[in-house]
Design an enzyme around this catalytic site. Structure first.
Site, PDB file in Angstrom:
ATOM      1  CG  HIS A 417      -2.251   0.689   0.949  1.00  0.00           C
ATOM      2  ND1 HIS A 417      -2.397   1.725   0.062  1.00  0.00           N
ATOM      3  CD2 HIS A 417      -3.492   0.460   1.464  1.00  0.00           C
ATOM      4  CE1 HIS A 417      -3.650   2.123   0.043  1.00  0.00           C
ATOM      5  NE2 HIS A 417      -4.346   1.362   0.878  1.00  0.00           N
ATOM      6  CG  ASP A 421      -3.011   4.680  -3.614  1.00  0.00           C
ATOM      7  OD1 ASP A 421      -2.466   4.419  -2.520  1.00  0.00           O
ATOM      8  OD2 ASP A 421      -2.828   5.740  -4.232  1.00  0.00           O
TER       9      ASP A 421
END
Length: 444
Positions: A417, A421
């Site tokens: 992450h 995204d």
């Protein structure tokens, strides 16, 4: 003048190596470039070559020993020249490294290897390697008053089990030797399936037992457990997984793909292209459209790669390795198929070069052939993503207004992450799914 042969860093991440087998014996002539030994690194079995010519005067370590990088393993010099060095037995201390703990000469501390050689005589090669010679003064004092010692007794063995004997002609992996010794198996009666006829662990299923039939005086009982030392590749896997699971904030995205058209196209072509080859090609082409997923996390920056190098996870005897298909987006399916087969075969034989299993920008792990429907894979840092591929299975689904059996495939993407995204990863999977459901988008 003698020259010490040191354990070289044979891969970019190698910190220590296990000396699998000596190819040159003491007293043999050695030329520059000659293969001295085979060394198990963190990823493969590679060759340690001579950097100087002369005669191999001494093996400082025995086959099976684990040695840190830059530590000496042998001595090369002129015939008849006195060799210096410190002998180490296989496995060394409790951690499997060189050195035998208390009573062993110190190297790298206050006393150098040359000082140790000058003050202590070379160990008698007829004595067990676990016995260190006593200091000269103490030895002279004690020998004057101690009675003559009885002849050395052979090492004890477990009742009813004959120790497995190894010779220079018998080639077997360290794991296979350990398993054979623990199970009382006869390696001499096993046909090896590894490189150059090397016996590997899978070959031991057909090995005859060397266990002596129990008698009234002794009964063989199985031990409650077996401890197997870590191999170099297993140490690396443990280290890298700790680096991945701990600090990397990972999320997972799963989608299901209709593989009916891919299956029909593959059957019509009658080619040797596998489903995994098709997935590798599709992943490479999807990465071209989504470069945000073709990236490395670099602590203080993100490196977005313009080149696409897809790593494919391959299970080997003692762990896992990820050979790399370089510039996969620019290669045809047939090229990818030929290259993946070659890399996978040499990976299982531990014969890959470092440049063939490093530098990947995205990974694919496929467990479909093992009847796994779906799983999550661990990211291989510094890469930012990995795709987990399950099995292709027929399922009843809605198709063109009716229920039909269709071949379906579940894909799960693990994402770092810090780099990828949720929407970015989802868009990548959407593109990948569209390519697999419409295989004409792939260049055959």
């Amino acid at each position: 003048m003698s020259t010490k042969v040191v354990m070289e860093a044979l891969s970019p991440t190698m910190e220590e190596g296990r000396l699998v087998e000596w190819k040159k014996q003491e007293g043999e002539a050695v030329a520059v470039g000659d293969v001295l030994a085979e060394v198990e690194t963190d990823k493969a079995v590679m060759e340690l070559v001579a950097r100087a010519g002369g005669t191999l005067l001494k093996h400082i370590v025995e086959a099976g020993a684990t040695v840190p990088v830059s530590e000496p393993v042998a001595v090369i010099g002129d015939p008849g020249e006195e060799a210096s060095g410190e002998a180490a037995k296989p496995g060394g201390g409790t951690d499997g490294k060189r050195g035998s703990g208390a009573g062993a000469p110190r190297v790298g501390g206050q006393q150098s290897a040359k000082d140790v050689q000058a003050t202590q005589p070379a160990p008698d090669r007829n004595q067990p390697t676990s016995m260190s010679p006593a200091p000269p003064a103490r030895a002279a004092t004690e020998s004057s008053r101690a009675p003559a010692e009885a002849p050395a007794r052979p090492p004890a063995t477990t009742p009813g089990i004959t120790a497995v004997q190894t010779t220079g002609r018998l080639k077997a992996s360290p794991l296979a030797r350990r398993i054979a010794a623990e199970r009382g198996l006869d390696l001499g009666a096993v046909a090896g399936s590894g490189p150059e006829g090397r016996i590997v662990a899978r070959d031991l299923d057909q090995a005859p037992s060397r266990v002596t039939p129990p008698s009234a005086a002794s009964t063989v009982t199985a031990p409650p457990y077996t401890d197997v030392p870590l191999t170099q590749i297993r140490k690396t896997i443990a280290k890298r997984l700790t680096q991945s699971i701990g600090p990397i904030p990972t999320f997972y995205l799963t989608t299901e793909v209709d593989m009916e058209r891919v299956a029909e196209a593959r059957e019509a072509l009658e080619s040797k292209v596998s489903f995994n080859d098709i997935i590798l090609k599709a992943v490479a082409m999807a990465l071209r459209q989504h470069p945000a997923c073709n990236a490395w996390w670099q602590d203080d920056h993100i490196r977005y790669w313009n080149e696409i190098h897809v790593s494919m996870a391959v299970a080997v005897e003692e762990g896992l390795i990820t050979p790399v298909i370089r510039h996969a987006d620019a290669k045809t399916l047939r090229q990818i198929a030929a290259e993946s087969q070659d890399l996978a075969a040499r990976a299982r034989e531990r014969r890959l070069k470092p440049e063939e299993y490093t530098g990947g920008t995205f990974s694919v792990s496929n467990l479909g052939m093992l009847d796994i429907d779906e799983f999550t894979a661990v990211i291989n840092p510094p890469e930012a993503g990995i795709l987990a591929v399950g099995r292709i299975a027929q399922k009843p689904v809605a198709h063109e207004g009716a229920v039909a059996l269709r071949r379906r495939l579940r894909l799960t993407m693990s994402c770092d992450h810090r780099v990828i995204d949720g929407a970015t990863g989802a868009q990548f999977l959407k593109t990948l799914k569209a390519m697999l459901e419409n295989p004409l988008a792939l260049v055959w």
